[in-house]
Design an enzyme around this catalytic site. Structure first.
Site, PDB file in Angstrom:
ATOM      1  CB  CYS A 106      -0.908   0.175   1.219  1.00  0.00           C
ATOM      2  SG  CYS A 106      -2.377   1.135   0.919  1.00  0.00           S
ATOM      3  CB  CYS A 144      -1.910   4.700   3.053  1.00  0.00           C
ATOM      4  SG  CYS A 144      -1.858   3.310   4.191  1.00  0.00           S
ATOM      5  CB  CYS A 195      -4.375   3.713  -0.175  1.00  0.00           C
ATOM      6  SG  CYS A 195      -4.861   3.385   1.586  1.00  0.00           S
ATOM      7  CE  LYS A 202      -8.096  -1.531   4.289  1.00  0.00           C
ATOM      8  NZ  LYS A 202      -6.624  -1.194   3.992  1.00  0.00           N
ATOM      9  NE  ARG A 238      -6.981   4.699   8.646  1.00  0.00           N
ATOM     10  CZ  ARG A 238      -8.143   5.030   7.922  1.00  0.00           C
ATOM     11  NH1 ARG A 238      -8.751   6.060   8.517  1.00  0.00           N
ATOM     12  NH2 ARG A 238      -8.642   4.060   7.100  1.00  0.00           N
ATOM     13  NE  ARG A 250      -6.832   4.557   4.798  1.00  0.00           N
ATOM     14  CZ  ARG A 250      -5.831   5.348   4.567  1.00  0.00           C
ATOM     15  NH1 ARG A 250      -5.746   6.649   3.612  1.00  0.00           N
ATOM     16  NH2 ARG A 250      -4.888   5.664   5.758  1.00  0.00           N
ATOM     17  CE  LYS A 294      -7.327  -3.797   7.282  1.00  0.00           C
ATOM     18  NZ  LYS A 294      -6.603  -3.323   6.512  1.00  0.00           N
ATOM     19  CE1 TYR A 313      -1.426  -4.848  14.564  1.00  0.00           C
ATOM     20  CE2 TYR A 313      -3.800  -5.193  14.554  1.00  0.00           C
ATOM     21  CZ  TYR A 313      -2.787  -4.795  13.934  1.00  0.00           C
ATOM     22  OH  TYR A 313      -2.606  -3.907  12.513  1.00  0.00           O
TER      23      TYR A 313
HETATM   24  C1  PBG Z   1      -3.157  -0.033   4.619  1.00  0.00           C
HETATM   25  C2  PBG Z   1      -3.958  -0.876   5.874  1.00  0.00           C
HETATM   26  C3  PBG Z   1      -4.902  -0.361   6.762  1.00  0.00           C
HETATM   27  C4  PBG Z   1      -4.700  -1.525   7.525  1.00  0.00           C
HETATM   28  C5  PBG Z   1      -4.149  -2.576   7.117  1.00  0.00           C
HETATM   29  N1  PBG Z   1      -3.410  -2.138   5.904  1.00  0.00           N
HETATM   30  C6  PBG Z   1      -5.173   0.751   7.040  1.00  0.00           C
HETATM   31  C7  PBG Z   1      -6.095   1.763   6.318  1.00  0.00           C
HETATM   32  O1  PBG Z   1      -6.605   1.070   5.333  1.00  0.00           O
HETATM   33  O2  PBG Z   1      -6.695   2.717   6.769  1.00  0.00           O
HETATM   34  C8  PBG Z   1      -5.627  -1.386   8.774  1.00  0.00           C
HETATM   35  C9  PBG Z   1      -5.113  -2.566   9.737  1.00  0.00           C
HETATM   36  C10 PBG Z   1      -5.599  -2.463  11.271  1.00  0.00           C
HETATM   37  O3  PBG Z   1      -6.375  -1.379  11.373  1.00  0.00           O
HETATM   38  O4  PBG Z   1      -4.984  -3.261  12.224  1.00  0.00           O
HETATM   39  N2  PBG Z   1      -4.072   0.489   3.702  1.00  0.00           N
END
Ligand code: PBG
Length: 328
Positions: free
Chosen positions: A122, A124, A132, A201, A211, A223, A254, A319
């Site tokens: 990604c 971002c 992103c 997602k 973040r 987003r 996700k 995590y």
């Molecule tokens: C990057 C990304 C994100 C997460 C995983 N890859 C953040 C987003 O899309 O803002 C989130 C993972 C998490 O919240 O643990 N794009």
């Protein structure tokens, strides 16, 4: 047959009976542990909203990886905090980028045999605006440009694979990125690198703590023009179908807990390996309740993971990977 001939409690009487009839199991090898790599040495910077999660310099990340491997955790998902950010996110595909360096260090160690190394793909974490993809702004209006972003994501994936990623995992939600990544991987001779697509997602408030961890909050806007609307399950199925048609080898769902119905729907419809990501906000809210003494840590943690597996996930990005593996 009904009661009293039938008594469901007969099979719940002892732990060995319960184990015999258990339908879903958790194994440390099902768990993928995310790590946030940052520059420097001996850096272990705590993330306020995620107790137990750190920004780690590569030497410290190696220690985490060793612990995870010793516990039987299945793999790592790597994110990076670059030295500096710019409009394009050039740090993402830099051969000497932070994740590329981390991958090389892990690959050179014996850990590479025990852990699957997954690189998140990604922009971002690398863009100064925190989106992103590439953006263009006209006055107060701005837009994330799909097709030019896809090119950069493909370059990024090829660079991460070259540095040693066993799997690349695009999380950007641009259209067409999977086929562009497949083409870039094949063109650079990396025909054996699988793509784990974050196919479904959602634009979620549960990414908030991430973040902070990845320093990737969008500087303006949100987003929602690229991540999915939380109301849509049919659309999620189309996203998956399209990513598979473009060449995704596996899919990632996700967030997990607020979207278990989507995980289940995907399981019933697609026969590809599927993971689910128990995201930062899911972790943080459980931790907050543990700290308050409102929920019992170990049992709640395992139950949250079991629910995700039962919904149909083959593996879980979490995590809690190390903590849960210790209990299993
Ligand atoms: C990057 C990304 C994100 C997460 C995983 N890859 C953040 C987003 O899309 O803002 C989130 C993972 C998490 O919240 O643990 N794009």
């Amino acid at each position: 047959m009904s009661f009293p001939a039938n008594r469901m409690r007969r099979l719940r009487r002892t732990e060995s009976l319960r184990a015999l009839v258990r339908e879903t199991t958790l194994d440390p090898g099902d768990l993928i542990y995310p790590l946030f790599l940052c520059p420097g040495e001996s850096v272990r910077k705590a993330i306020g909203s995620m107790p137990g999660v750190f920004n780690l310099s590569i030497d410290e990340a190696m220690k985490e990886a060793e612990e995870a491997a010793a516990l039987g955790v299945g793999g790592l998902l790597l994110f990076g905090l670059p030295e500096s950010k710019d409009e394009q996110g050039t740090g993402a595909w830099d051969a000497n980028g932070i994740v590329q360096q981390g991958l090389r260090a892990l690959k050179a160690s014996s850990l590479a045999k025990k852990l699957v190394l997954i690189a998140d793909v990604c922009l971002c974490e690398y863009t100064s605006h925190g989106h992103c993809g590439l953006i263009h702004k006209t006055g107060d209006n701005w837009e994330v440009d799909n097709d030019p972003s896809v090119e950069l994501l493909a370059k990024t994936a090829a660079s991460l694979a070259k540095a040693g990623a066993d799997i690349v995992a695009p999380s950007d939600m641009m259209d067409g990125r999977v086929s562009a990544i497949r083409t870039a991987l094949d063109a650079s001779g990396q025909t054996q690198t699988p793509i784990l697509s974050y196919a479904s997602k959602f634009a979620s408030a549960f990414y908030g703590p991430f973040r902070e961890a990845a320093d990737s909050a969008p500087q303006f806007g949100d987003r929602r023009s690229y991540q999915m609307d939380g109301a849509n399950v049919r659309e999620a199925m189309r996203e998956i179908e399209l990513d598979l048609a473009e060449g995704a080898d596996m899919i990632l769902m996700k967030p997990a807990m607020p979207y278990l119905d989507v995980v289940r729907a995907a399981r019933e419809r697609f026969d590809v390996p599927m993971g689910a990501y128990q995201v930062s906000g899911e972790y943080s809210m459980l931790h907050a309740a543990f700290e308050k003494g409102w929920l019992e840590r170990d049992r709640t943690m395992l139950e949250s993971l079991l629910g995700i597996k039962r919904a149909g996930a083959d593996f879980i990005v979490t995590y809690f990977a190390k903590d849960a593996a210790k209990l299993l």
